[in-house]
Design an enzyme around this catalytic site. Structure first.
Site, short mmCIF file in Angstrom:
data_model
loop_
_atom_site.label_atom_id
_atom_site.label_comp_id
_atom_site.label_asym_id
_atom_site.label_seq_id
_atom_site.Cartn_x
_atom_site.Cartn_y
_atom_site.Cartn_z
N LYS A 22 0.62 -0.95 -0.43
CA LYS A 22 -0.13 -0.23 -0.15
C LYS A 22 0.85 1.19 -0.08
O LYS A 22 0.34 2.16 -0.67
CB LYS A 22 -1.07 -0.13 1.73
CG LYS A 22 -2.10 1.01 1.75
CD LYS A 22 -3.01 0.80 1.83
CE LYS A 22 -2.35 0.24 3.97
NZ LYS A 22 -2.75 1.71 4.60
N SER A 23 1.63 0.60 0.95
CA SER A 23 2.60 2.76 0.89
C SER A 23 3.60 2.94 -0.54
O SER A 23 3.39 3.94 -0.80
CB SER A 23 3.95 2.07 1.94
OG SER A 23 3.47 1.94 3.27
N GLY A 94 -5.04 8.01 5.48
CA GLY A 94 -3.87 8.74 6.27
C GLY A 94 -2.92 8.99 5.63
O GLY A 94 -2.39 10.48 5.33
N ASP A 315 2.06 -1.41 11.24
CA ASP A 315 0.89 -1.65 11.47
C ASP A 315 0.28 -2.98 11.50
O ASP A 315 -0.84 -3.42 11.29
CB ASP A 315 0.14 -1.38 9.45
CG ASP A 315 0.45 -0.79 9.03
OD1 ASP A 315 -0.04 0.70 9.72
OD2 ASP A 315 1.08 0.22 8.38
N LYS A 342 -4.36 5.38 15.14
CA LYS A 342 -4.78 4.67 13.23
C LYS A 342 -5.99 5.13 13.18
O LYS A 342 -6.70 6.25 13.43
CB LYS A 342 -4.20 4.01 13.68
CG LYS A 342 -2.24 3.54 13.47
CD LYS A 342 -2.32 3.93 12.48
CE LYS A 342 -0.43 3.99 12.46
NZ LYS A 342 0.13 4.45 11.82
N ARG A 346 -5.97 1.42 17.68
CA ARG A 346 -6.42 0.48 17.64
C ARG A 346 -5.80 -0.48 19.17
O ARG A 346 -6.06 -1.58 19.08
CB ARG A 346 -5.57 -0.04 17.00
CG ARG A 346 -5.94 -0.13 15.01
CD ARG A 346 -4.34 -0.20 14.11
NE ARG A 346 -4.58 -0.03 12.70
CZ ARG A 346 -4.41 -0.04 12.06
NH1 ARG A 346 -3.27 0.35 12.23
NH2 ARG A 346 -5.19 0.62 11.25
N ARG A 388 -7.65 -3.41 9.29
CA ARG A 388 -7.16 -4.41 10.54
C ARG A 388 -7.55 -4.74 11.63
O ARG A 388 -7.41 -5.81 11.86
CB ARG A 388 -5.66 -3.50 10.48
CG ARG A 388 -4.68 -2.84 8.93
CD ARG A 388 -3.39 -2.79 9.04
NE ARG A 388 -2.76 -1.87 8.86
CZ ARG A 388 -2.56 -2.08 7.14
NH1 ARG A 388 -2.90 -3.57 6.82
NH2 ARG A 388 -2.07 -1.12 6.32
C1 S3P Z 1 2.43 4.57 5.92
C2 S3P Z 1 3.03 5.25 7.17
C3 S3P Z 1 2.56 5.02 8.64
C4 S3P Z 1 1.76 3.80 8.52
C5 S3P Z 1 0.29 3.61 7.61
C6 S3P Z 1 1.50 3.86 6.44
C7 S3P Z 1 3.03 5.47 5.21
O1 S3P Z 1 1.80 5.78 9.31
O2 S3P Z 1 0.84 3.79 10.27
O3 S3P Z 1 0.09 2.71 7.42
O4 S3P Z 1 2.85 5.13 3.88
O5 S3P Z 1 3.18 6.29 5.24
P1 S3P Z 1 2.29 6.89 10.13
O6 S3P Z 1 2.72 7.60 9.19
O7 S3P Z 1 1.26 7.61 10.97
O8 S3P Z 1 3.16 6.22 11.37
#
Ligand code: S3P
Length: 430
Positions: A22-23, A94, A315, A342, A346, A388
């Site tokens: 996903k990232s 987010g 995550d 989150k 969670r 999740r």
């Molecule tokens: C992510 C960073 C993380 C993670 C999120 C994806 C990203 O969040 O929890 O699912 O793709 O940069 P945080 O930056 O708030 O830790």
């Protein structure tokens, strides 16, 4: 509202591949749009979160073609985005809202970002505050902390920012703004969060330097379109890893999983609990390490989890809590306060759900204390609208004495639209 019920499982066996990370998928759409020329992305995750990012760039004039296998992005260069004619809706994501916010702060147009009821509750000041120090003009609800966010793009100046949280979203938002800023943008963090932005910025030819504890981006350099192959998401694989570990007689091969060391905290944690997980055929795809994971059911022991491993597994804590619930002895999770902000809180959500399944769980400010049991009880679990949490409680159901039903499972589509069919593929009965 859709619910889903899983029956206790016999064994989890076979060979699967999980969808793209996903990232990395978010970042490939973003950098592909900002690069000059064509970028192709194979293995893109087409979850709701990533589709929100894709729609955002389409709304800013980026043309794409997608045949379901290959996404083609016609990048328009660093200064090629156009003013969106409507509010950009980031849905539940987010990563979309925080990273795009950094990018929009530096455009020469006005824009508004919003999201669903869950995203509108999440803190945005963590990106807005440092962006404003760079000169950004961003307004939001709740004194500038909550979406919708209104952004008047402007010229930015690089800063040296010591982030109080280890957050890849904060780091990446500033890195994206830094592509446009005068001078250098330097970000340090208390411990290393996922470094996909650093790797992909380099892959696209950005002026980026990493050093222990941080990253520097120099503004002004154009990016070049690239070919990207997205590895499987270890955060999605995590559900199947834990499923195979906790259901006796299981053996599962998960192919093509991203094993970037900033993401493999789950493997270290489960390994310390006694899990048998073998990394087979390690290789590299578009600057990211990848391997096949061979998982065999294992007897797990409770452990103490805290410190630098936490951001590397951030995550995965909902499903780690499920593993802990079935481990012998006590598991203590600390330094994980971030879990409270989150998609839902969670810590509270998993504590409540595991208690319903007969586990003794104590919530702490920054984690939880879980006393493992032999087997879980059947129950009705609540997803709290969080993908999740939903998937973790469905995995819990595989190792329960009776069925576990999870409500509101539509949210699973945000990160893993093929989760339920894949569960059925490895022999799970509903
Ligand atoms: C992510 C960073 C993380 C993670 C999120 C994806 C990203 O969040 O929890 O699912 O793709 O940069 P945080 O930056 O708030 O830790």
């Amino acid at each position: 509202m859709q619910s889903y019920t899983v029956q206790p499982a016999q064994a989890v066996r076979g060979e699967i591949a999980v969808p793209g990370d996903k990232s990395i998928s978010h970042r490939s759409i973003m950098l592909g749009s900002l690069a000059s020329g064509t970028t192709t992305v194979r293995g893109l995750l087409r979850g709701e979160d990533n589709l929100a990012t894709l729609r955002a760039f389409q709304a800013m004039g980026i043309e794409t073609e997608d045949d379901g296998e290959l996404l083609v992005i016609r990048g328009k260069g660093l200064h090629g985005l156009t003013e969106p004619t409507d509010v950009i809706d980031c849905g539940n994501s987010g990563t979309s809202i925080r990273l795009i916010c950094g990018l929009l702060a530096a455009q020469d147009f006005f824009s508004v970002l919003t999201g669903d009821q869950y995203l509108r509750r999440r803190p945005m000041k963590r990106v807005i505050e440092p962006l404003c120090r760079m000169g950004a003009k961003i307004h939001g609800r709740a004194g500038g902390d909550k979406a919708p966010l209104a952004i008047v793009g402007t010229r930015l100046t690089g800063i040296d920012y010591a982030s109080p949280v280890a957050s890849a979203q904060v780091k990446s938002a500033l890195m994206l703004a830094g592509l446009y800023a005068d001078g250098e943008t330097r970000v340090t963090e208390p411990s290393l969060s996922r470094d996909h932005s650093e790797r992909m910025f380099r892959y696209f030819g950005a002026d980026v330097t990493t050093f222990p504890g941080g990253v520097t981006v120099r503004g002004g350099r154009e990016l070049e379109g690239r070919e990207i192959v997205v590895p499987g998401d270890i955060s999605s694989a995590a559900f199947f890893i834990v499923a195979a570990l906790i259901v006796p007689g299981s053996e599962l091969l998960i192919r093509g999983v991203g094993v970037n060391p900033t993401r493999t905290g789950i493997l270290d944690i489960l390994g310390a609990m006694g899990a048998s997980i073998e990394l087979v055929d390690q290789r590299e795809l578009s600057g990211e390490p990848v391997a096949d994971l061979l998982v065999r059911s294992s007897r797990l022991n409770g452990i103490e989890i805290g410190g630098d491993v936490v951001p590397r597994a951030i995550d995965e804590f909902p499903v780690i809590a499920v593993a802990a619930a079935l481990a012998s002895g006590r598991t203590v999770i600390r330094d994980a306060r971030e879990l409270r902000v989150k998609e839902t809180d969670r810590i509270a959500a998993m504590a409540a759900n595991l208690r319903k399944a007969g586990v003794s769980v104590e919530e702490t400010d920054d984690g939880m204390v879980i006393d493992g049991v032999e087997a879980l009880s059947g129950c009705a679990a609540e997803s709290c609208g969080d993908h999740r949490i939903a998937m973790s409680m469905l995995v819990a159901g595989l190792a329960a004495r009776q069925a576990i039903t999870v409500d509101d499972t539509e949210c699973i589509a945000t990160s893993f639209p093929t989760f339920l069919p894949l569960l059925e593929q490895v022999g799970i009965r509903r």
